[in-house]
Write a protein that holds these residues in place. Sequence first.
Motif, PDB file in Angstrom:
ATOM      1  N   ASN A  19      -4.102   4.124  -5.240  1.00  0.00           N
ATOM      2  CA  ASN A  19      -3.799   4.173  -6.671  1.00  0.00           C
ATOM      3  C   ASN A  19      -4.888   3.488  -7.484  1.00  0.00           C
ATOM      4  OD1 ASN A  19      -1.355   5.485  -6.305  1.00  0.00           O
ATOM      5  ND2 ASN A  19      -0.175   3.579  -6.221  1.00  0.00           N
ATOM      6  N   TYR A  20      -4.976   3.842  -8.755  1.00  0.00           N
ATOM      7  CA  TYR A  20      -5.939   3.188  -9.648  1.00  0.00           C
ATOM      8  C   TYR A  20      -5.576   1.724  -9.845  1.00  0.00           C
ATOM      9  CZ  TYR A  20      -8.679   2.133 -13.811  1.00  0.00           C
ATOM     10  OH  TYR A  20      -9.541   1.556 -14.705  1.00  0.00           O
ATOM     11  N   TYR A  21      -4.266   1.451 -10.003  1.00  0.00           N
ATOM     12  CA  TYR A  21      -3.796   0.090 -10.200  1.00  0.00           C
ATOM     13  C   TYR A  21      -3.301  -0.492  -8.890  1.00  0.00           C
ATOM     14  CZ  TYR A  21      -3.790   0.973 -15.245  1.00  0.00           C
ATOM     15  OH  TYR A  21      -4.159   1.262 -16.543  1.00  0.00           O
ATOM     16  N   CYS A  22      -3.714  -1.728  -8.622  1.00  0.00           N
ATOM     17  CA  CYS A  22      -3.182  -2.477  -7.483  1.00  0.00           C
ATOM     18  C   CYS A  22      -2.175  -3.488  -8.023  1.00  0.00           C
ATOM     19  CB  CYS A  22      -4.303  -3.208  -6.737  1.00  0.00           C
ATOM     20  SG  CYS A  22      -3.732  -4.166  -5.321  1.00  0.00           S
ATOM     21  N   GLY A  23      -1.020  -3.562  -7.400  1.00  0.00           N
ATOM     22  CA  GLY A  23       0.021  -4.495  -7.844  1.00  0.00           C
ATOM     23  C   GLY A  23      -0.291  -5.939  -7.529  1.00  0.00           C
ATOM     24  N   ASP A  24      -1.311  -6.191  -6.703  1.00  0.00           N
ATOM     25  CA  ASP A  24      -1.728  -7.554  -6.359  1.00  0.00           C
ATOM     26  C   ASP A  24      -2.862  -8.006  -7.282  1.00  0.00           C
ATOM     27  OD1 ASP A  24      -0.014  -7.176  -4.255  1.00  0.00           O
ATOM     28  OD2 ASP A  24      -1.569  -7.168  -2.707  1.00  0.00           O
TER      29      ASP A  24
END
Length: 219
Positions: A19-24
């Motif tokens: 994904n483009y965004y990492c939740g970390d």
Amino acid sequence: MQKSQQVEVSVFQKAKDDNYYCGDSYFYKEVDGTFICALADGLGSGKYANESSQLVVDIIREYSTLPLKLIMKKCNESLFGKRGVVLGILQIDLETQEYAYTSIGNIGLMTITADSIKKRTIPQAGYLSGYERPVKIVKDRVEDGMIFVMFSDGVTSKEISNSYFLHKEVNHITDTFAYLYQNKLNDDTTLIAMKFVAGDLLIQFKGGFFLRMRIVLIK
């Protein structure tokens, strides 16, 4: 790998399903005799998980010199009405050679001594979401050559038990992890390897002579 004054740091991070965004989100800094490293994992994944984890990291960046309990309190307060996070924060006092660690939720910390003795810190259950939570702090000595490995829940207990974590170079640890697992990960994943290196202390005597001493803590 990036080197600071006394702590060498190497980081592996990969977003879920590329994904483009990492939740970390993570942050580390060494200044004024203190090293701090924080890893936050927003609940779920994607944009809103990243938003919450980055918000927490920005708070830690601003208040990094405060005691851990106060940092945790400020992080928690910032999350009211937002998606929650799990969070781990490590502080190393480079002068007294002691470390303190606190965590809420499944951010793991493992220490490995120069003699290859591993120790896992058990995280406190739950997550931060704006509501008051008790904070538990673990404190211990830090030794020359000690390695700290902080990781989010994309790293399993089986993976963390692998023998390559006994390697003395932090970039070898993250590079080997990436080689073995980056194509098998099914969650946002962050692995931060840190190595404490005892510094040199320069002392001036009255006669104008200098002595450079290795700072080594004797238990």
